[in-house]
Design a protein around this motif. Structure first.
Motif, mmCIF file in Angstrom:
data_model
loop_
_atom_site.group_PDB
_atom_site.id
_atom_site.type_symbol
_atom_site.label_atom_id
_atom_site.label_comp_id
_atom_site.label_asym_id
_atom_site.label_seq_id
_atom_site.Cartn_x
_atom_site.Cartn_y
_atom_site.Cartn_z
ATOM 1 N N THR A 203 0.840 -1.142 0.023
ATOM 2 C CA THR A 203 -0.084 0.035 -0.086
ATOM 3 C C THR A 203 0.832 1.245 0.126
ATOM 4 O OG1 THR A 203 -1.641 -1.359 1.328
ATOM 5 C CG2 THR A 203 -1.982 1.161 1.313
ATOM 6 N N VAL A 205 0.749 5.630 0.433
ATOM 7 C CA VAL A 205 -0.323 6.660 0.937
ATOM 8 C C VAL A 205 0.680 8.052 0.476
ATOM 9 C CG1 VAL A 205 -1.615 7.819 2.697
ATOM 10 C CG2 VAL A 205 -1.264 5.473 2.719
ATOM 11 N N THR A 302 -0.713 13.373 12.151
ATOM 12 C CA THR A 302 -0.816 12.099 12.928
ATOM 13 C C THR A 302 0.631 11.738 13.296
ATOM 14 O OG1 THR A 302 -2.209 11.371 10.759
ATOM 15 C CG2 THR A 302 -1.246 9.844 12.155
ATOM 16 N N ILE A 307 2.824 5.947 11.714
ATOM 17 C CA ILE A 307 2.730 5.516 10.520
ATOM 18 C C ILE A 307 4.092 4.846 10.087
ATOM 19 C CG2 ILE A 307 2.862 6.666 8.187
ATOM 20 C CD1 ILE A 307 1.905 9.146 9.353
ATOM 21 N N ASP A 317 -2.583 0.120 5.087
ATOM 22 C CA ASP A 317 -4.008 0.180 4.779
ATOM 23 C C ASP A 317 -5.054 0.542 6.100
ATOM 24 O OD1 ASP A 317 -3.563 -2.169 5.539
ATOM 25 O OD2 ASP A 317 -5.002 -3.169 4.336
ATOM 26 N N LYS A 318 -4.612 0.208 7.275
ATOM 27 C CA LYS A 318 -5.334 0.504 8.229
ATOM 28 C C LYS A 318 -5.315 1.902 8.819
ATOM 29 C CE LYS A 318 -6.291 -3.982 8.948
ATOM 30 N NZ LYS A 318 -5.610 -4.614 7.724
ATOM 31 N N MET A 319 -4.352 2.671 8.380
ATOM 32 C CA MET A 319 -3.940 4.057 8.998
ATOM 33 C C MET A 319 -4.710 5.032 8.098
ATOM 34 S SD MET A 319 -1.396 4.089 11.156
ATOM 35 C CE MET A 319 -1.191 5.892 11.304
ATOM 36 N N SER A 320 -5.007 6.052 9.018
ATOM 37 C CA SER A 320 -5.743 6.966 8.505
ATOM 38 C C SER A 320 -4.752 8.319 8.900
ATOM 39 C CB SER A 320 -7.064 7.689 8.833
ATOM 40 O OG SER A 320 -7.258 8.296 9.786
ATOM 41 N N ILE A 321 -4.287 9.074 7.817
ATOM 42 C CA ILE A 321 -3.208 10.068 7.739
ATOM 43 C C ILE A 321 -3.795 11.526 7.882
ATOM 44 C CG2 ILE A 321 -1.092 10.664 6.871
ATOM 45 C CD1 ILE A 321 -0.440 7.908 6.354
ATOM 46 N N ARG A 322 -3.669 12.157 8.664
ATOM 47 C CA ARG A 322 -4.211 13.477 8.594
ATOM 48 C C ARG A 322 -3.330 14.622 8.372
ATOM 49 N NH1 ARG A 322 -5.926 11.537 13.001
ATOM 50 N NH2 ARG A 322 -4.695 12.883 14.055
#
Ligand code: AMP
Ligand code: GLY
Length: 419
Positions: A203, A205, A302, A307, A317-322
């Motif tokens: 993955t 990002v 984040t 990360i 894929d499980k992370m949401s990065i802000r």
């Protein structure tokens, strides 16, 4: 946990600064660091290229995570050495680092997987390269295959410049074995954009975009440097373009590496040119950019440690990065003479004053002499400011710059002008 950051420039200062905000981290070391990094973490006197020394240190200190800034240790195989000793480390393996370590490797990868880039040919002798150059004519670009500290690319508008680039790379061997092969490629035009992406092997990002300013003088004049400043986001990089680049370039690259059996884990740097025919890859790097890291990391909300752990564990894929919805401008302050020969040891004043004015001052070539902060490199400091728009970020950054002084200091006055 205990973290070791490898490197000692502005990028590593930005990485160490961001990691120091993580509540999970108890202690941070940096090898070798610099005078600015020393103010926030413990610096140790081990070269970033002494892989065995670094691994011994990480074992002795029971370091839980090592983060590598520069390309040289990655290309030398620092990740393989650490992993062989059971040490956790963030970065690509030696094989995956070839994406930066060999232009021939990366160009062939792009060709094989239909990733848009400049047309090119590879040469193993100077005579063949020169013949070809004489046949197709200028403008064109000559690139040494291997690592050349950012100096291995010559954009030639005169045939004579292309020929002398080939001769100095292949005959005089100015970059040693890095010049055993050269790539001769099509000249492209358009604005440049850097897109860094976190990758876990499968993955990827993309981070917020950025743009470096490589030329030493305002309006992109004068010789190339390691980077005289950066902005984030990159102007002219629309959401449509970002989506196209993510799907047709970055994801395809990460998939291609996985298919080749050398999955890429770490930060993939894609240098793009936005041509009239669409975005084209100029180069890949296997790490954060410098100075790009100095504008991108201050916008990250984040926890960077989370990360990096997700990248190592294949769980990105499980992370949401802000990201902060702000703009960032970084102005690099350089020594007199840079990017040519420069003097060191000049007293630096006003860093704390600049920080009080709301800027982040990342150190690159700084040292301490008799308790005083002095210059010790070509690029000395990176002064970063955030703002709700480009104008605010730029005004804050230059206001902070005006507080800093050292003999011979020079910097560009136009960073972020069109942000
Ligand atoms: P690199 O060291 O590979 O980042 O290249 C240095 C700079 O050379 C890039 O940032 C571009 O400005 C320029 N460059 C590289 N490849 C090309 C190309 N094919 N056409 C025009 N400029 C190029
Ligand atoms: N800013 C260019 C690089 O990091 O290679």
């Amino acid at each position: 946990m205990k973290v070791l950051v490898v490197g000692g420039g502005g990028r590593e200062h930005a990485i160490a600064w961001k990691i120091s905000q993580s509540p999970k981290v108890e202690e941070i070391f940096c090898a070798p660091g610099n005078a600015g990094i020393k103010k926030i973490v413990k610096c140790i006197d081990i070269s970033a290229e002494d892989i065995k020394g670094l691994a011994d240190f990480a074992q002795k200190e029971r370091i839980n995570l090592t983060v590598v800034g520069p390309e040289v240790p990655l290309v030398l195989g620092i990740v393989d050495e650490f992993e062989a000793r059971g040490l956790r480390i963030f970065g690509p393996s030696k094989a995956a680092s070839q994406i930066e370590g060999s232009k021939v490797f990366s160009k062939k990868l792009m060709q094989k997987y239909n990733i848009p880039t400049a047309n090119f040919k590879v040469f193993e002798t100077a005579a063949d390269a020169i013949n070809y150059i004489e046949k197709i004519g200028v403008p064109l670009v000559v690139k040494a295959d291997g690592l050349a500290a950012g100096k291995g690319v010559v954009v030639a508008r005169k045939e004579q410049d292309a020929v002398s680039a080939v001769k100095s790379i292949m005959e005089e061997k100015v970059f040693g074995n890095a010049g055993l092969r050269v790539v001769v490629e099509e000249f492209l035009e358009g604005p440049e954009v850097t897109v860094l992406a976190f990758c876990d092997g499968k993955t990827c990002v993309p981070m917020v975009s950025s743009r470096d300013h490589k030329r030493v003088f305002d309006n992109d004049e004068g010789p190339n440097t390691g980077g005289m400043g950066a902005v984030s986001p990159a102007p002219a990089y629309s959401l449509e373009l970002a989506e196209m680049v993510e799907n047709q370039i970055i994801k395809k690259t990460v998939d291609a590496m996985a298919k080749e059996g050398i999955p890429f884990k770490g930060v993939l740097y894609t240098g793009l040119m936005l041509t009239n025919e669409g975005p084209r890859v100029l180069e890949y790097n296997c790490r954060f950019g410098d100075p790009e890291a100095q504008v991108v990391l201050p916008r990250l909300e984040t926890d960077l440690i989370d990360i990096m752990q997700a990248c190592i564990d294949g769980k990105l894929d499980k992370m949401s990065i802000r990201w902060k919805d702000e703009k960032a401008v970084c102005v690099v302050l350089a020594s007199k003479g840079y990017p040519g020969a420069y003097e060191k040891g000049k007293a630096i004043e006003g860093v704390e004053e600049a920080e009080k004015h709301g800027a982040l001052v990342f150190h690159a070539g700084t040292a301490e002499k008799n308790g005083m902060l002095v210059t010790s490199g070509g690029r000395v400091l990176g002064v970063t400011a955030l703002g709700k728009d480009g104008e605010e970020a730029r005004t804050k950054a230059y206001n902070a710059v005006s507080k800093i002084k050292f003999e011979g200091m020079h910097y560009r006055k136009d960073i972020g002008k069109v942000l």
